[in-house]
Design a protein around this motif. Structure first.
Motif, PDB file in Angstrom:
ATOM      1  N   LEU A  95      -2.584  -0.688   7.851  1.00 50.31           N
ATOM      2  CA  LEU A  95      -3.789   0.048   8.239  1.00 50.31           C
ATOM      3  C   LEU A  95      -3.934   0.148   9.756  1.00 50.31           C
ATOM      4  CD1 LEU A  95      -6.393  -1.228   5.594  1.00 50.31           C
ATOM      5  CD2 LEU A  95      -4.971   0.824   5.506  1.00 50.31           C
ATOM      6  N   SER A  96      -3.535  -0.909  10.458  1.00 46.02           N
ATOM      7  CA  SER A  96      -3.574  -0.847  11.927  1.00 46.02           C
ATOM      8  C   SER A  96      -2.593   0.214  12.413  1.00 46.02           C
ATOM      9  CB  SER A  96      -3.161  -2.179  12.560  1.00 46.02           C
ATOM     10  OG  SER A  96      -3.932  -3.200  12.063  1.00 46.02           O
ATOM     11  N   LEU A 144       0.858  -1.185   0.000  1.00 48.23           N
ATOM     12  CA  LEU A 144       0.000   0.000   0.000  1.00 48.23           C
ATOM     13  C   LEU A 144       0.894   1.236   0.000  1.00 48.23           C
ATOM     14  CD1 LEU A 144      -2.795  -0.793   2.642  1.00 48.23           C
ATOM     15  CD2 LEU A 144      -2.752  -1.289   0.186  1.00 48.23           C
ATOM     16  N   HIS A 145       0.531   2.211  -0.813  1.00 47.89           N
ATOM     17  CA  HIS A 145       1.320   3.448  -0.845  1.00 47.89           C
ATOM     18  C   HIS A 145       0.503   4.626  -0.319  1.00 47.89           C
ATOM     19  CE1 HIS A 145      -0.967   4.301  -4.403  1.00 47.89           C
ATOM     20  NE2 HIS A 145      -0.414   3.338  -5.109  1.00 47.89           N
ATOM     21  N   LEU A 146       1.044   5.812  -0.451  1.00 47.33           N
ATOM     22  CA  LEU A 146       0.371   6.996   0.100  1.00 47.33           C
ATOM     23  C   LEU A 146      -1.045   7.174  -0.435  1.00 47.33           C
ATOM     24  CD1 LEU A 146       3.097   9.818   0.197  1.00 47.33           C
ATOM     25  CD2 LEU A 146       2.185   8.434   2.083  1.00 47.33           C
ATOM     26  N   GLY A 147      -1.247   6.824  -1.695  1.00 50.25           N
ATOM     27  CA  GLY A 147      -2.578   6.958  -2.295  1.00 50.25           C
ATOM     28  C   GLY A 147      -3.592   6.058  -1.599  1.00 50.25           C
ATOM     29  N   HIS A 148      -3.156   4.848  -1.264  1.00 54.64           N
ATOM     30  CA  HIS A 148      -4.045   3.939  -0.530  1.00 54.64           C
ATOM     31  C   HIS A 148      -4.317   4.488   0.870  1.00 54.64           C
ATOM     32  CE1 HIS A 148      -2.115   1.027  -3.415  1.00 54.64           C
ATOM     33  NE2 HIS A 148      -3.391   0.777  -3.610  1.00 54.64           N
ATOM     34  N   ASP A 208       2.438  11.954  10.458  1.00 54.36           N
ATOM     35  CA  ASP A 208       3.220  12.460   9.311  1.00 54.36           C
ATOM     36  C   ASP A 208       2.553  12.044   7.994  1.00 54.36           C
ATOM     37  OD1 ASP A 208       5.153  13.511  11.008  1.00 54.36           O
ATOM     38  OD2 ASP A 208       6.353  11.663  10.979  1.00 54.36           O
ATOM     39  N   ILE A 209       2.082  10.808   7.953  1.00 53.42           N
ATOM     40  CA  ILE A 209       1.435  10.308   6.726  1.00 53.42           C
ATOM     41  C   ILE A 209       0.166  11.127   6.454  1.00 53.42           C
ATOM     42  CG2 ILE A 209       0.366   8.302   5.600  1.00 53.42           C
ATOM     43  CD1 ILE A 209       3.230   7.643   6.063  1.00 53.42           C
ATOM     44  N   ARG A 210      -0.603  11.371   7.506  1.00 56.64           N
ATOM     45  CA  ARG A 210      -1.810  12.203   7.347  1.00 56.64           C
ATOM     46  C   ARG A 210      -1.455  13.557   6.751  1.00 56.64           C
ATOM     47  NH1 ARG A 210      -6.838  11.486   9.329  1.00 56.64           N
ATOM     48  NH2 ARG A 210      -7.136   9.444  10.238  1.00 56.64           N
ATOM     49  N   LYS A 211      -0.398  14.139   7.281  1.00 61.58           N
ATOM     50  CA  LYS A 211       0.020  15.464   6.772  1.00 61.58           C
ATOM     51  C   LYS A 211       0.407  15.362   5.297  1.00 61.58           C
ATOM     52  CE  LYS A 211       1.557  18.158  10.727  1.00 61.58           C
ATOM     53  NZ  LYS A 211       2.095  17.220  11.782  1.00 61.58           N
ATOM     54  N   MET A 212       1.192  14.322   4.991  1.00 66.54           N
ATOM     55  CA  MET A 212       1.682  14.174   3.602  1.00 66.54           C
ATOM     56  C   MET A 212       0.540  14.102   2.590  1.00 66.54           C
ATOM     57  SD  MET A 212       4.687  11.373   3.683  1.00 66.54           S
ATOM     58  CE  MET A 212       5.551  11.231   5.217  1.00 66.54           C
ATOM     59  N   VAL A 213      -0.562  13.492   2.980  1.00 66.27           N
ATOM     60  CA  VAL A 213      -1.659  13.352   2.011  1.00 66.27           C
ATOM     61  C   VAL A 213      -2.723  14.447   2.191  1.00 66.27           C
ATOM     62  CG1 VAL A 213      -1.325  10.881   1.703  1.00 66.27           C
ATOM     63  CG2 VAL A 213      -2.933  11.671   3.442  1.00 66.27           C
ATOM     64  N   ARG A 240       3.776  -0.405  -7.978  1.00 72.65           N
ATOM     65  CA  ARG A 240       5.226  -0.617  -8.044  1.00 72.65           C
ATOM     66  C   ARG A 240       6.019   0.555  -7.483  1.00 72.65           C
ATOM     67  NH1 ARG A 240       2.778   0.013 -12.614  1.00 72.65           N
ATOM     68  NH2 ARG A 240       3.226   1.823 -13.921  1.00 72.65           N
ATOM     69  N   ASP A 241       5.313   1.634  -7.097  1.00 78.69           N
ATOM     70  CA  ASP A 241       6.019   2.767  -6.510  1.00 78.69           C
ATOM     71  C   ASP A 241       6.401   2.464  -5.068  1.00 78.69           C
ATOM     72  OD1 ASP A 241       6.147   4.720  -8.557  1.00 78.69           O
ATOM     73  OD2 ASP A 241       3.992   5.026  -8.344  1.00 78.69           O
ATOM     74  N   ASP A 242       7.305   1.506  -4.934  1.00 81.32           N
ATOM     75  CA  ASP A 242       7.684   1.082  -3.587  1.00 81.32           C
ATOM     76  C   ASP A 242       8.241   2.235  -2.767  1.00 81.32           C
ATOM     77  OD1 ASP A 242       6.941  -1.269  -4.578  1.00 81.32           O
ATOM     78  OD2 ASP A 242       8.816  -2.339  -4.152  1.00 81.32           O
ATOM     79  N   ALA A 243       8.787   3.224  -3.469  1.00 83.21           N
ATOM     80  CA  ALA A 243       9.366   4.372  -2.780  1.00 83.21           C
ATOM     81  C   ALA A 243       8.321   5.094  -1.938  1.00 83.21           C
ATOM     82  CB  ALA A 243       9.970   5.329  -3.787  1.00 83.21           C
ATOM     83  N   ARG A 244       7.048   4.962  -2.333  1.00 84.28           N
ATOM     84  CA  ARG A 244       5.981   5.648  -1.591  1.00 84.28           C
ATOM     85  C   ARG A 244       5.239   4.688  -0.674  1.00 84.28           C
ATOM     86  NH1 ARG A 244       6.293  11.167  -3.558  1.00 84.28           N
ATOM     87  NH2 ARG A 244       7.825  10.809  -5.182  1.00 84.28           N
ATOM     88  N   ALA A 245       5.770   3.499  -0.514  1.00 90.06           N
ATOM     89  CA  ALA A 245       5.059   2.518   0.309  1.00 90.06           C
ATOM     90  C   ALA A 245       4.962   3.010   1.748  1.00 90.06           C
ATOM     91  CB  ALA A 245       5.770   1.174   0.251  1.00 90.06           C
ATOM     92  N   ILE A 246       3.808   2.769   2.342  1.00 95.18           N
ATOM     93  CA  ILE A 246       3.603   3.171   3.737  1.00 95.18           C
ATOM     94  C   ILE A 246       4.669   2.543   4.621  1.00 95.18           C
ATOM     95  CG2 ILE A 246       1.988   3.043   5.686  1.00 95.18           C
ATOM     96  CD1 ILE A 246      -0.275   2.857   3.566  1.00 95.18           C
ATOM     97  N   SER A 247       4.953   1.264   4.359  1.00 94.66           N
ATOM     98  CA  SER A 247       5.926   0.550   5.199  1.00 94.66           C
ATOM     99  C   SER A 247       7.318   1.181   5.117  1.00 94.66           C
ATOM    100  CB  SER A 247       5.987  -0.921   4.795  1.00 94.66           C
ATOM    101  OG  SER A 247       6.140  -1.022   3.404  1.00 94.66           O
ATOM    102  N   LYS A 248       7.605   1.774   3.974  1.00101.20           N
ATOM    103  CA  LYS A 248       8.924   2.392   3.819  1.00101.20           C
ATOM    104  C   LYS A 248       9.008   3.658   4.681  1.00101.20           C
ATOM    105  CE  LYS A 248      12.538   3.483   0.666  1.00101.20           C
ATOM    106  NZ  LYS A 248      12.532   4.962   0.564  1.00101.20           N
ATOM    107  N   TYR A 249       7.980   4.482   4.594  1.00 95.85           N
ATOM    108  CA  TYR A 249       7.965   5.688   5.440  1.00 95.85           C
ATOM    109  C   TYR A 249       8.064   5.301   6.915  1.00 95.85           C
ATOM    110  CZ  TYR A 249       6.609   8.534   1.435  1.00 95.85           C
ATOM    111  OH  TYR A 249       6.590   9.183   0.234  1.00 95.85           O
ATOM    112  N   ARG A 250       7.335   4.247   7.229  1.00 99.17           N
ATOM    113  CA  ARG A 250       7.311   3.797   8.616  1.00 99.17           C
ATOM    114  C   ARG A 250       8.700   3.354   9.069  1.00 99.17           C
ATOM    115  NH1 ARG A 250       3.826  -1.459  10.315  1.00 99.17           N
ATOM    116  NH2 ARG A 250       4.417  -1.543  12.506  1.00 99.17           N
ATOM    117  N   SER A 251       9.376   2.587   8.215  1.00 98.27           N
ATOM    118  CA  SER A 251      10.697   2.096   8.608  1.00 98.27           C
ATOM    119  C   SER A 251      11.707   3.237   8.695  1.00 98.27           C
ATOM    120  CB  SER A 251      11.179   1.014   7.643  1.00 98.27           C
ATOM    121  OG  SER A 251      11.442   1.610   6.389  1.00 98.27           O
ATOM    122  N   GLU A 252      11.385   4.323   8.038  1.00 92.80           N
ATOM    123  CA  GLU A 252      12.284   5.479   8.113  1.00 92.80           C
ATOM    124  C   GLU A 252      11.933   6.418   9.267  1.00 92.80           C
ATOM    125  OE1 GLU A 252      13.198   5.562   3.300  1.00 92.80           O
ATOM    126  OE2 GLU A 252      11.922   7.106   4.195  1.00 92.80           O
ATOM    127  N   GLY A 253      10.966   5.978  10.068  1.00 94.77           N
ATOM    128  CA  GLY A 253      10.673   6.737  11.290  1.00 94.77           C
ATOM    129  C   GLY A 253       9.485   7.674  11.219  1.00 94.77           C
TER     130      GLY A 253
END
Ligand code: GLU
Ligand code: ZN
Length: 312
Positions: free
Chosen positions: A61-62, A15-19, A304-309, A286-299
Motif C-alpha cells: 500500500l505504501s 494483496l492482488h489487483l482487486g485489493h 500502471d496498477i491504477r491504469k490496470m484497474v 491464491r491468484d498470486d499471478a495478480r499479486a501487486i508484489s508480482k507486478y512490482r517485481s516485474e517493473g
C-alpha cells in the motif's frame, strides 16, 4: 462531516489487483474530500493470519502511494470490544448456541421449501436447528458461554421490544430507519440510493448468521460492525459481494450501538464491482499471478496498477 473511509484486508495472502482497486478507491475518496483513510488489519482468524502477509500489506500500500493514520487497528487486539458487544446481545436474549457442523446444516437443508433460497452471505442459510432447542423466548439468566458458536436469532432481533413502536412501519414491520441503507456506489442508479429491505426478505435471504465462532472469539459480521463503529467510519467502500451482508450489519449496528460505549450511526456504503480475471472470475487470494508484489517485481509502476484497474 469529515469523510472517513477504510480498507480492511486480512493478512492471509498477497494483496492482488482487486485489493489495490478497493484500497485506492477508498483512499482517493477520502483525499478528495479532505477526509481520513484508515487501514485496518482484519486478523480475527488467527489460524490463517501471518505476520509476513501483514508486512506485505504495509509495503504494497505504501508503494501504491497510500498513507494512513498509525498505529492502525488490528482485530486481534480488540477482543474486549467484541466481548462487550456479544455480551450485550446475549443479555438481550438475541443469541443462541449452535453446535451444528457444516454437514448438519447441509443435511437439514436437503429438503428445502420450494422456492426458498439456500444461499446467504455466509453460504448455506442456517435452517434454525439449534434455535428450536434454545428456549430463546426468555432473557437468559446465565452468562454468555465462551468458546462456543453463537448465532443471532434474527427473527427475534427484528422484533426486539426496545425499539419503540412508532418506529415501525406497517410495510416492513421493522423500524423504518433500520430497513434501509444508503448506497453511493455504481449499483445505485443515481448518486445515492436508499437500498430498502423487508423483514421477510432478511429472514429468507440471510437467516441466523454466526456472530461468534467457537475458535475465534467473534465472527466477521460482528467484528466488522464493532470496528467500523469504533473507528467512526462513515463511508464504507468495499466489494459488491458484501452487499447482502450490509443488511445484517445495519441490524447488528443498531443492536449493539448503544450498549458497548460505541455510538453507532449508520455509515453510507459504496459497493464497487469486483476486479475479475480474463475469464470473468473474481480474483482470490491464491491468484498470486495478480499479486501487486508480482507486478512490482516485474517493473510495473503504481501508475500502471491504477491504469490496470481503471482508476486513471
Ligand atoms: N476483511 C474483510 C475482507 O477482506 C473486510 C470486509 C469489509 O470490507 O467489510 O473481505
Ligand atoms: Zn446449530
Amino acid at each position: 462531516m469529515k469523510l472517513i473511509t477504510r480498507f480492511a484486508p486480512s493478512p492471509t495472502g498477497p494483496l492482488h489487483l482487486g485489493h489495490a482497486y478497493s484500497a485506492m478507491l477508498a483512499h482517493d475518496m477520502s483525499v478528495a474530500e479532505g477526509g481520513d483513510f484508515l487501514l485496518r488489519i482484519d486478523d480475527l482468524d488467527q489460524s490463517r493470519a501471518r505476520e509476513h502477509w501483514e508486512e506485505q500489506i504495509y509495503e504494497d500500500l505504501s508503494w501504491l502511494g497510500l498513507s494512513w493514520a498509525t498505529p492502525c487497528r488490528k482485530q486481534s487486539e480488540c477482543q474486549s470490544q467484541y466481548d462487550r458487544a456479544l455480551t450485550a446481545l446475549w443479555d438481550k436474549g438475541l443469541l443462541y448456541e449452535c453446535t451444528c457442523s457444516r454437514r448438519d446444516i447441509r443435511d437439514a437443508q436437503s429438503a428445502p421449501q420450494e422456492g426458498a433460497p439456500l444461499l446467504g452471505p455466509d453460504g448455506l442459510i442456517y435452517p434454525g436447528t439449534c434455535r428450536a432447542h434454545s428456549g430463546v423466548d426468555e432473557v437468559p439468566t446465565n452468562s454468555r458461554p465462551k468458546n462456543v458458536t453463537l448465532r443471532l436469532n434474527l427473527s427475534k432481533a427484528l422484533s426486539h421490544p426496545t425499539w419503540s413502536s412508532k418506529l415501525f412501519t406497517k410495510r416492513t414491520a421493522m423500524p423504518e430507519e433500520l430497513a434501509c441503507f444508503i448506497e453511493m456506489g455504481p449499483l445505485a442508479n443515481t448518486r445515492a440510493q436508499t437500498y430498502e429491505f423487508t423483514r421477510e426478505q432478511m429472514l429468507a435471504t440471510i437467516g441466523d448468521v454466526v456472530v461468534c465462532r467457537k475458535d475465534m472469539g467473534a465472527a466477521y459480521h460482528l467484528a466488522v460492525v464493532v470496528d467500523d463503529t469504533a473507528q467512526k467510519v462513515n463511508h464504507v467502500v468495499r466489494g459488491d459481494d458484501l452487499l447482502e451482508a450490509t443488511m445484517i450489519h445495519r441490524i447488528l449496528g443498531h443492536l449493539i450501538g448503544n450498549d458497548v460505549d460505541l455510538s453507532y450511526s449508520p455509515p453510507n456504503y459504496y459497493h464497487h464491482p469486483l476486479v475479475r480475471d480474463d475469464v470473468g472470475k473474481r480474483l482470490a487470494k491464491r491468484d498470486d499471478a495478480r499479486a501487486i508484489s508480482k507486478y512490482r517485481s516485474e517493473g510495473a509502476s503504481p501508475q500502471d496498477i491504477r491504469k490496470m484497474v481503471g482508476l486513471d
